[in-house]
Design a protein around this motif. Structure first.
Motif, mmCIF file in Angstrom:
data_model
loop_
_atom_site.group_PDB
_atom_site.id
_atom_site.type_symbol
_atom_site.label_atom_id
_atom_site.label_comp_id
_atom_site.label_asym_id
_atom_site.label_seq_id
_atom_site.Cartn_x
_atom_site.Cartn_y
_atom_site.Cartn_z
ATOM 1 N N ASP A 20 0.832 -1.214 0.000
ATOM 2 C CA ASP A 20 0.000 0.000 0.000
ATOM 3 C C ASP A 20 0.862 1.258 0.000
ATOM 4 N N ILE A 21 1.893 1.248 0.817
ATOM 5 C CA ILE A 21 2.755 2.431 0.947
ATOM 6 C C ILE A 21 3.557 2.662 -0.331
ATOM 7 N N ILE A 22 4.086 1.607 -0.910
ATOM 8 C CA ILE A 22 4.891 1.768 -2.123
ATOM 9 C C ILE A 22 4.022 2.238 -3.289
ATOM 10 N N VAL A 23 2.831 1.686 -3.411
ATOM 11 C CA VAL A 23 1.916 2.114 -4.475
ATOM 12 C C VAL A 23 1.540 3.583 -4.294
ATOM 13 N N GLN A 24 1.283 3.994 -3.052
ATOM 14 C CA GLN A 24 0.923 5.394 -2.806
ATOM 15 C C GLN A 24 2.098 6.318 -3.092
ATOM 16 N N ALA A 25 3.315 5.869 -2.783
ATOM 17 C CA ALA A 25 4.503 6.657 -3.109
ATOM 18 C C ALA A 25 4.599 6.880 -4.610
ATOM 19 N N LYS A 26 4.331 5.831 -5.376
ATOM 20 C CA LYS A 26 4.341 5.934 -6.840
ATOM 21 C C LYS A 26 3.300 6.938 -7.312
ATOM 22 N N ARG A 27 2.107 6.882 -6.747
ATOM 23 C CA ARG A 27 1.025 7.797 -7.134
ATOM 24 C C ARG A 27 1.389 9.253 -6.874
ATOM 25 N N THR A 28 2.118 9.477 -5.780
ATOM 26 C CA THR A 28 2.418 10.851 -5.377
ATOM 27 C C THR A 28 3.732 11.363 -5.950
ATOM 28 N N GLY A 29 4.377 10.559 -6.803
ATOM 29 C CA GLY A 29 5.582 11.024 -7.479
ATOM 30 C C GLY A 29 6.847 10.956 -6.654
ATOM 31 N N ILE A 30 6.858 10.084 -5.648
ATOM 32 C CA ILE A 30 8.048 9.919 -4.822
ATOM 33 C C ILE A 30 8.998 8.936 -5.508
ATOM 34 N N ASP A 31 10.246 9.329 -5.673
ATOM 35 C CA ASP A 31 11.224 8.491 -6.371
ATOM 36 C C ASP A 31 11.866 7.446 -5.451
ATOM 37 N N PHE A 32 12.127 7.844 -4.211
ATOM 38 C CA PHE A 32 12.800 6.977 -3.235
ATOM 39 C C PHE A 32 11.946 6.912 -1.976
ATOM 40 N N ILE A 33 11.938 5.751 -1.351
ATOM 41 C CA ILE A 33 11.206 5.618 -0.097
ATOM 42 C C ILE A 33 11.974 4.674 0.829
ATOM 43 N N SER A 34 11.845 4.922 2.121
ATOM 44 C CA SER A 34 12.414 4.009 3.103
ATOM 45 C C SER A 34 11.329 3.643 4.104
ATOM 46 N N ILE A 35 11.115 2.354 4.260
ATOM 47 C CA ILE A 35 10.195 1.865 5.290
ATOM 48 C C ILE A 35 11.015 1.657 6.551
ATOM 49 N N THR A 36 10.665 2.402 7.575
ATOM 50 C CA THR A 36 11.482 2.460 8.800
ATOM 51 C C THR A 36 10.665 2.010 10.002
ATOM 52 N N ASP A 37 10.178 0.793 9.957
ATOM 53 C CA ASP A 37 9.390 0.301 11.083
ATOM 54 C C ASP A 37 10.248 0.223 12.340
ATOM 55 N N HIS A 38 9.577 0.328 13.486
ATOM 56 C CA HIS A 38 10.284 0.355 14.764
ATOM 57 C C HIS A 38 10.955 -0.977 15.061
ATOM 58 N N ASP A 39 12.272 -0.926 15.187
ATOM 59 C CA ASP A 39 13.057 -2.055 15.706
ATOM 60 C C ASP A 39 12.869 -3.347 14.913
ATOM 61 N N THR A 40 12.688 -3.225 13.610
ATOM 62 C CA THR A 40 12.627 -4.408 12.757
ATOM 63 C C THR A 40 13.001 -4.055 11.325
ATOM 64 N N LEU A 41 13.764 -4.945 10.708
ATOM 65 C CA LEU A 41 14.116 -4.833 9.294
ATOM 66 C C LEU A 41 13.341 -5.850 8.464
ATOM 67 N N ALA A 42 12.239 -6.343 9.004
ATOM 68 C CA ALA A 42 11.487 -7.417 8.360
ATOM 69 C C ALA A 42 10.888 -7.011 7.023
ATOM 70 N N SER A 43 10.793 -5.723 6.758
ATOM 71 C CA SER A 43 10.179 -5.258 5.509
ATOM 72 C C SER A 43 11.118 -5.327 4.313
ATOM 73 N N VAL A 44 12.425 -5.450 4.558
ATOM 74 C CA VAL A 44 13.408 -5.163 3.508
ATOM 75 C C VAL A 44 13.246 -6.029 2.269
ATOM 76 N N SER A 45 13.170 -7.336 2.425
ATOM 77 C CA SER A 45 13.117 -8.229 1.262
ATOM 78 C C SER A 45 11.882 -7.968 0.415
ATOM 79 N N ARG A 46 10.716 -7.923 1.056
ATOM 80 C CA ARG A 46 9.468 -7.716 0.303
ATOM 81 C C ARG A 46 9.423 -6.313 -0.294
ATOM 82 N N ALA A 47 9.873 -5.333 0.451
ATOM 83 C CA ALA A 47 9.856 -3.960 -0.057
ATOM 84 C C ALA A 47 10.749 -3.815 -1.285
ATOM 85 N N THR A 48 11.875 -4.498 -1.282
ATOM 86 C CA THR A 48 12.787 -4.431 -2.428
ATOM 87 C C THR A 48 12.119 -4.986 -3.681
ATOM 88 N N VAL A 49 11.458 -6.130 -3.538
ATOM 89 C CA VAL A 49 10.764 -6.752 -4.673
ATOM 90 C C VAL A 49 9.639 -5.854 -5.178
#
Length: 283
Positions: A20-49
């Motif tokens: 949801d966040i990556i799609v919304q970033a695309k809609r709003t013209g954001i080129d780069f995004i970082s998902i910075t959840d609290h105390d976890t890097l669990a998003s990295v693999s899926r977010a990269t794909v």
């Protein structure tokens, strides 16, 4: 070229998923995004794909909990692109455990005042690495005790100074956290100095050379705060970042993806440092 380098998902205290966040970033013209959840890097693999799928560049990130022992208050550190993320695993587990212990006590305190159940809270914490006060408030909303996340009931229960159900414990020392980030070959950025009144700490850490950057563009920073942050950044040649601190439904005020951003100059500096950190592993 702009980036929103501070966003949260359901993996911590956000209300939307990674896609949801990556799609919304695309809609709003954001080129780069970082998902910075609290105390976890669990998003990295899926977010990269997903970032590759939707054409949004991802910078791996995490918002780490730490403690300013001099002033006895919490502080948050944004860590970007750690080349040895396994070195942060123990810290993340420890911080999540501290948060879980606090949350368990908070739920127990709330249940003495309002007859909700642990299950009603866990329904909203499913998928998250911890339970957050937003999940408790969501349950209270469901049962009609309030209609908002940041109103009178939130202040009564969870105000940091006067809340009847707030529970806080010390997180790992901020100096230890920063050393660990650099050991992991990550980039250390002080998050939202205005939020926890971390200005004195910001100056101390910058003078010691412990910070790579500081988050100047955040909804909690008024013009005076931005001026002070930018002056410190210029004095110590720090990277200047910006991010929405997006939590979706759980934001304290309306804050959309891209409401605060990091500019091309500072994105270039981040990527230059990422390259240096990668090269240092090979030398």
């Amino acid at each position: 070229m702009v980036g929103d380098l501070h966003c949260h998902t359901k993996l911590s205290d956000g209300s939307l998923g990674i896609e949801d966040i990556i799609v919304q970033a695309k809609r709003t013209g954001i080129d780069f995004i970082s998902i910075t959840d609290h105390d976890t890097l669990a998003s990295v693999s899926r977010a990269t794909v997903l970032g590759e799928r939707y054409g949004v560049r991802m910078i791996p990130g995490v918002e780490l909990s730490a403690w300013d022992k001099t002033r006895n208050r919490k502080v948050h550190i944004l860590c970007y692109a750690p080349q040895k993320p396994d070195r942060l695993e123990g810290l993340c587990i420890k911080c999540c455990e501290i948060r879980k212990q606090c949350a368990k006590e908070m739920v127990e305190k709330v249940m003495k005042l309002y007859p909700i159940t642990p299950e009603s809270v866990m329904k909203y914490a499913t998928g998250s690495k911890s339970i957050f006060k937003q999940h408790i408030l969501h349950a209270l909303i469901d049962y009609g005790y309030t209609t908002e996340f940041y109103g009178e009931l939130n202040d009564e229960l969870f105000n940091l100074e006067t809340g009847t159900c707030i529970v806080e414990r010390e997180y790992p020392d901020v100096n230890f956290v920063l050393d660990l980030i650099h050991s992991s070959r990550g980039i250390a950025v002080l998050a939202h100095p205005a939020f926890y009144d971390s200005f004195d700490l910001m100056d101390e850490l910058a003078a010691k050379g412990k910070l790579d950057g500081v988050e100047a563009y955040h909804y909690t920073a008024d013009d005076a705060a931005k001026k002070k942050i930018l002056e410190t950044a210029e004095k110590y040649n720090l990277i200047v970042t910006g991010g929405s601190d997006f939590h979706g439904l759980y934001n304290a005020q309306p804050t959309h993806i891209g409401s605060n951003t990091t500019d091309k100059e500072n994105l270039d500096r981040i990527y230059k440092l990422i390259k240096q950190n990668k090269n240092s592993l090979q030398s």
